[in-house]
Design an enzyme around this catalytic site. Structure first.
Site, PDB file in Angstrom:
ATOM      1  N   GLU A 441      34.526  64.488  39.408  1.00  0.00           N
ATOM      2  CA  GLU A 441      35.893  64.499  39.962  1.00  0.00           C
ATOM      3  C   GLU A 441      35.897  64.730  41.472  1.00  0.00           C
ATOM      4  O   GLU A 441      36.814  65.331  42.026  1.00  0.00           O
ATOM      5  CB  GLU A 441      36.746  65.592  39.293  1.00  0.00           C
ATOM      6  CG  GLU A 441      37.719  65.075  38.298  1.00  0.00           C
ATOM      7  CD  GLU A 441      38.102  63.636  38.502  1.00  0.00           C
ATOM      8  OE1 GLU A 441      37.784  62.850  37.610  1.00  0.00           O
ATOM      9  OE2 GLU A 441      38.690  63.265  39.524  1.00  0.00           O
TER      10      GLU A 441
HETATM   11  C1  LIG Z   1      28.353  63.711  33.769  1.00  0.00           C
HETATM   12  C2  LIG Z   1      29.103  62.912  34.766  1.00  0.00           C
HETATM   13  C3  LIG Z   1      30.330  62.377  34.428  1.00  0.00           C
HETATM   14  C4  LIG Z   1      31.033  61.598  35.341  1.00  0.00           C
HETATM   15  N1  LIG Z   1      32.217  61.006  34.963  1.00  0.00           N
HETATM   16  C5  LIG Z   1      32.789  60.089  35.793  1.00  0.00           C
HETATM   17  C6  LIG Z   1      33.896  59.308  35.359  1.00  0.00           C
HETATM   18  O1  LIG Z   1      34.407  59.475  34.249  1.00  0.00           O
HETATM   19  N2  LIG Z   1      34.384  58.360  36.208  1.00  0.00           N
HETATM   20  C7  LIG Z   1      33.844  58.135  37.430  1.00  0.00           C
HETATM   21  O2  LIG Z   1      34.335  57.260  38.137  1.00  0.00           O
HETATM   22  N3  LIG Z   1      32.806  58.885  37.877  1.00  0.00           N
HETATM   23  C8  LIG Z   1      32.267  59.834  37.098  1.00  0.00           C
HETATM   24  N4  LIG Z   1      31.196  60.579  37.527  1.00  0.00           N
HETATM   25  C9  LIG Z   1      30.694  60.372  38.878  1.00  0.00           C
HETATM   26  C10 LIG Z   1      30.976  61.550  39.789  1.00  0.00           C
HETATM   27  O3  LIG Z   1      32.355  61.632  40.066  1.00  0.00           O
HETATM   28  C11 LIG Z   1      30.092  61.393  41.034  1.00  0.00           C
HETATM   29  O4  LIG Z   1      28.789  61.765  40.609  1.00  0.00           O
HETATM   30  C12 LIG Z   1      30.542  62.211  42.188  1.00  0.00           C
HETATM   31  O5  LIG Z   1      31.782  61.744  42.640  1.00  0.00           O
HETATM   32  C13 LIG Z   1      29.583  62.186  43.360  1.00  0.00           C
HETATM   33  O6  LIG Z   1      28.985  60.946  43.565  1.00  0.00           O
HETATM   34  P1  LIG Z   1      27.400  60.832  43.609  1.00  0.00           P
HETATM   35  O7  LIG Z   1      26.854  61.538  42.429  1.00  0.00           O
HETATM   36  O8  LIG Z   1      27.052  59.421  43.805  1.00  0.00           O
HETATM   37  O9  LIG Z   1      26.986  61.684  44.876  1.00  0.00           O
HETATM   38  P2  LIG Z   1      26.924  61.190  46.383  1.00  0.00           P
HETATM   39  O10 LIG Z   1      28.188  60.546  46.761  1.00  0.00           O
HETATM   40  O11 LIG Z   1      25.658  60.441  46.585  1.00  0.00           O
HETATM   41  O12 LIG Z   1      26.831  62.586  47.142  1.00  0.00           O
HETATM   42  C14 LIG Z   1      25.613  63.332  47.226  1.00  0.00           C
HETATM   43  C15 LIG Z   1      25.875  64.589  48.065  1.00  0.00           C
HETATM   44  O13 LIG Z   1      26.316  64.184  49.369  1.00  0.00           O
HETATM   45  C16 LIG Z   1      27.562  64.787  49.679  1.00  0.00           C
HETATM   46  N5  LIG Z   1      28.344  63.854  50.491  1.00  0.00           N
HETATM   47  C17 LIG Z   1      28.566  62.548  50.284  1.00  0.00           C
HETATM   48  N6  LIG Z   1      29.323  62.044  51.271  1.00  0.00           N
HETATM   49  C18 LIG Z   1      29.621  63.065  52.097  1.00  0.00           C
HETATM   50  C19 LIG Z   1      30.371  63.195  53.314  1.00  0.00           C
HETATM   51  N7  LIG Z   1      31.018  62.181  53.860  1.00  0.00           N
HETATM   52  N8  LIG Z   1      30.425  64.405  53.901  1.00  0.00           N
HETATM   53  C20 LIG Z   1      29.825  65.472  53.345  1.00  0.00           C
HETATM   54  N9  LIG Z   1      29.094  65.404  52.210  1.00  0.00           N
HETATM   55  C21 LIG Z   1      28.994  64.219  51.608  1.00  0.00           C
HETATM   56  C22 LIG Z   1      28.216  65.105  48.343  1.00  0.00           C
HETATM   57  O14 LIG Z   1      29.122  66.180  48.452  1.00  0.00           O
HETATM   58  C23 LIG Z   1      27.004  65.461  47.492  1.00  0.00           C
HETATM   59  O15 LIG Z   1      26.656  66.800  47.666  1.00  0.00           O
HETATM   60  C24 LIG Z   1      30.495  61.392  36.630  1.00  0.00           C
HETATM   61  C25 LIG Z   1      29.264  61.950  36.983  1.00  0.00           C
HETATM   62  C26 LIG Z   1      28.568  62.689  36.067  1.00  0.00           C
HETATM   63  C27 LIG Z   1      27.223  63.245  36.461  1.00  0.00           C
END
Ligand SMILES: Cc1cc2nc3c(=O)[nH]c(=O)nc-3n(C[C@H](O)[C@H](O)[C@H](O)COP(=O)(O)OP(=O)(O)OC[C@H]3O[C@@H](n4cnc5c(N)ncnc54)[C@H](O)[C@@H]3O)c2cc1C
Length: 613
Positions: A441
């Site tokens: 989220e």
């Molecule tokens: C079990 C599970 C269920 C999920 N369910 C859903 C779902 O139902 N629908 C859906 O759409 N998604 C879902 N997600 C996806 C989830 O919302 C994302 O994993 C999350 O939004 C972060 O994206 P990412 O994992 O690619 O991390 P990234 O975007 O790669 O981020 C990695 C790190 O970098 C930081 N970061 C990134 N950009 C910035 C910035 N500009 N400034 C500062 N820090 C930054 C983040 O805070 C994080 O700490 C789910 C994920 C999991 C693991």
């Protein structure tokens, strides 16, 4: 271990702290009064304890099975899902016009606290279901609303939220899923989504996906995104189901926790036969999706709080049973050789801190839910004022609660110690399960950027200024109290620090960098201050009730022995006493962190930026 709940605290926060009864008097909630709301909560607790908690461990150990594009849920989850739907719980705070129960959000938040504490994994699908249905209710055509909403609020069909793609995590604007308009007015969807919670399962016969996609020639970034409703099985105009809609589950994740919740990779339209319906207009997708995201953020904060509360109750039960070592103040050769570990000061500290933080998270969540209800029963400027509070508090509810729930759950595991590290007790599952709440989220880092960059400066700082002012009034109200006066002084100092820093940052040349570099500490500082203020306000009420009880029993305020005896003989008095102590404990343990975190901000320390990675 039996799933236990501090129902007394939930009801105190709902009816003695918050003006829930006043809210129930509004026309919109005419079907509800305190008596039937309490019956709903008692029934929810019964379900949580008898149906959902007993299958939590099984869900963790068995998980889901994935074969040939199909997800199979544990049998026990299917049976529990039927019970959930029969009771109308999926849409308990949604519109009765479309099959919801129409409870206020603040009551729905309590129900979700009970259910998610019992079995967070089991409850996940419902968050997305009501969120998707609410998108359709708000932004869909009359026909779509009639076709979909009731079947979702009653749980007959489930929903999902389709944002994430391999290259588009936090960066939602990098989404490449395509949507092309056809002659029939619908859109042809093509693309890959990953990490989609409940993207495929066997709990319902249809799944309604809310999908962000990009139309041809749309501008780059989030401005070019549109929102589509994409059913797994096509729906005829008469509501009957047609053929499959070319949406395929091509994989599921193997995860640290929430094993019985399928986290799916979905392929939309690999055969060029996936149809979706546009919600709103092209290019409005992100704006509309924010409704679902904000609702889900509050629910995630609620999940975090609920799991931390369950972990605390489990640790408390264990600490009352487990015997180790003599009492800390026993004289050599006197007293039992082993006492329950709940008597050891360090264990008491872990237990009482975890209890105080849970109460604080709950206070933030319930206050915000009440403000949402207020937006539903007010108009004009008053409504905007409440909406401002909701907007500001939502990222705090999500990020502050989920960060602290992980720490609280870890303290609780530490109470079990070696046994907590084994699978014999639920502590390790709670810790693994709750971690996701700081990730999905929108990661907590992204929540903090939203808070510091957009929510704090909203309306020229007027919203945060008014909330800080309200908390300041609480500090004033208890300034002369023998026990709450010290915490009130700490709160006033913290508020002063926050006002200064908040006023100072925008004027500094390094203001923009300070804001993004310290977004997480800033959210933490404001979260602590609001939480401390809310707990102090609860302590004020508890103090009045306790004083009345002591006076009625003829116990003199300064007779410590008689007072202790009275508290030990009355669960009600003990509750109010502990409430006051929780406010004291939280203030002394948490509030000093506000000025400590302020040191680096004031100094403009930016070593992380100067470092070479
Ligand atoms: C079990 C599970 C269920 C999920 N369910 C859903 C779902 O139902 N629908 C859906 O759409 N998604 C879902 N997600 C996806 C989830 O919302 C994302 O994993 C999350 O939004 C972060 O994206 P990412 O994992 O690619 O991390 P990234 O975007 O790669 O981020 C990695 C790190 O970098 C930081 N970061 C990134 N950009 C910035 C910035 N500009 N400034 C500062 N820090 C930054 C983040 O805070 C994080 O700490 C789910 C994920 C999991 C693991």
């Amino acid at each position: 271990m039996k799933f236990e709940v501090d129902l007394r605290d939930l009801k105190f926060q709902l009816f003695e702290w918050l003006p829930t009864e006043e809210l129930l008097a509004a026309e919109r909630f005419a079907d509800w009064d305190r008596e039937n709301v309490e019956m709903v909560i008692d029934e929810a607790l019964k379900l949580a304890q008898e149906e959902f908690a007993p299958i939590n461990e099984e869900g963790d150990r068995t998980g889901i099975a994935f074969n040939d594009g199909q997800v199979t849920s544990p049998e026990s989850f299917k049976a529990a899902y039927r019970i959930l739907c029969e009771g109308g719980w999926v849409g308990c705070s949604n519109s009765p016009e479309f099959g919801g129960l129409g409870l206020p959000q603040v009551v729905g938040t309590v129900v979700n606290d009970l259910f998610a504490g019992a079995n967070m994994t089991f409850c996940l699908v419902n968050v997305l279901t009501r969120g998707t249905a609410h998108l359709v209710e708000e932004f869909g055509s009359d026909e779509l609303r009639e076709l979909i909403c009731e079947r979702m609020y009653t749980g007959e069909w489930a929903g999902t939220m389709g944002l994430t793609e391999p290259q588009a995590g936090s960066d939602v604007g990098a989404c490449t899923t395509r949507a092309e308009k056809q002659d029939n007015g619908r859109y042809r969807i093509r693309g890959e989504k990953i990490f989609i919670t409940s993207g495929e399962h066997d709990l319902t016969e249809n799944i309604i996906h809310a999908v962000l996609a990009r139309t041809p020639d749309a501008p780059p970034g989030t401005r070019g995104l549109s929102l589509f409703i994409v059913p797994k099985i096509r729906i005829h105009d008469d509501g009957s189901l047609g053929e499959a809609n070319d949406v395929h589950c091509v994989g599921v994740e193997h995860k640290m926790g929430i094993h019985a919740s399928p986290t799916c990779s979905l392929s939309f339209g690999p055969n060029d036969a996936c149809e979706g319906v546009l919600l709103g207009e092209e290019g409005q997708g992100m704006r509309l999706m924010f409704q679902m995201m904000n609702e889900a953020r509050l629910e995630v904060g609620g999940q975090a709080t609920a799991v931390a509360a369950a972990a605390h109750q489990a640790a408390l039960s264990y600490a009352r049973e487990r015997l180790q070592m003599r009492a800390w103040n026993a004289k050599r050769g006197e007293g039992p050789a082993q006492v329950p570990i709940v008597e050891h000061p360090d264990v008491r500290r872990m237990l009482f801190s975890s209890s105080a933080y849970v109460q604080a998270m709950r206070a933030l969540l319930l206050k915000t839910a009440l403000y949402i209800d207020k937006t539903q029963v007010t108009e004009g400027e008053e409504r905007d004022r409440y909406q401002g509070f909701v907007d500001l508090l939502t990222p705090i509810c999500k990020a502050w609660a989920s960060d602290w729930s992980f720490r609280v759950t870890e303290w609780c595991l530490q109470v079990f110690c070696g046994y907590g590290y084994t699978v014999d007790y639920p502590a390790e599952q709670y810790l693994r399960d709750v971690k996701i709440t700081s990730i999905y989220e929108g990661s907590n880092g992204i929540q903090a950027l939203d808070f510091a960059g957009r929510k704090l400066p909203a309306r020229g700082g007027a919203v945060v200024g008014e909330l800080l002012g309200m908390v300041g009034e609480t500090a004033k109200a208890v300034a002369d109290d023998a026990e709450l006066g010290g915490p009130a002084q700490l709160l006033r100092q913290a508020l002063g620090e926050l006002r200064e820093i908040f006023g100072e940052i925008p004027k500094r040349p390094d203001g923009p960098l300070v804001t993004v570099l310290n977004a997480v500490p800033l959210l933490e500082m404001f979260g602590v201050a609001f939480a401390a203020g809310f707990l102090l306000d609860q302590g004020r009420i508890a103090r009045q009730r306790l004083d009345e009880m002591l006076a009625a029993a003829g116990v003199e305020a300064d007779d410590a022995e008689a007072r202790r005896g009275f508290l030990e003989g009355s669960a009600e008095a003990a509750f109010y006493h502990n409430k006051v102590q929780s406010a004291v404990h939280f203030a002394y343990r948490a509030l000093p962190s506000v000025s400590a975190l302020g040191v680096s901000i004031r100094a403009g320390e930016k070593a992380a930026m100067d470092a070479l990675f």
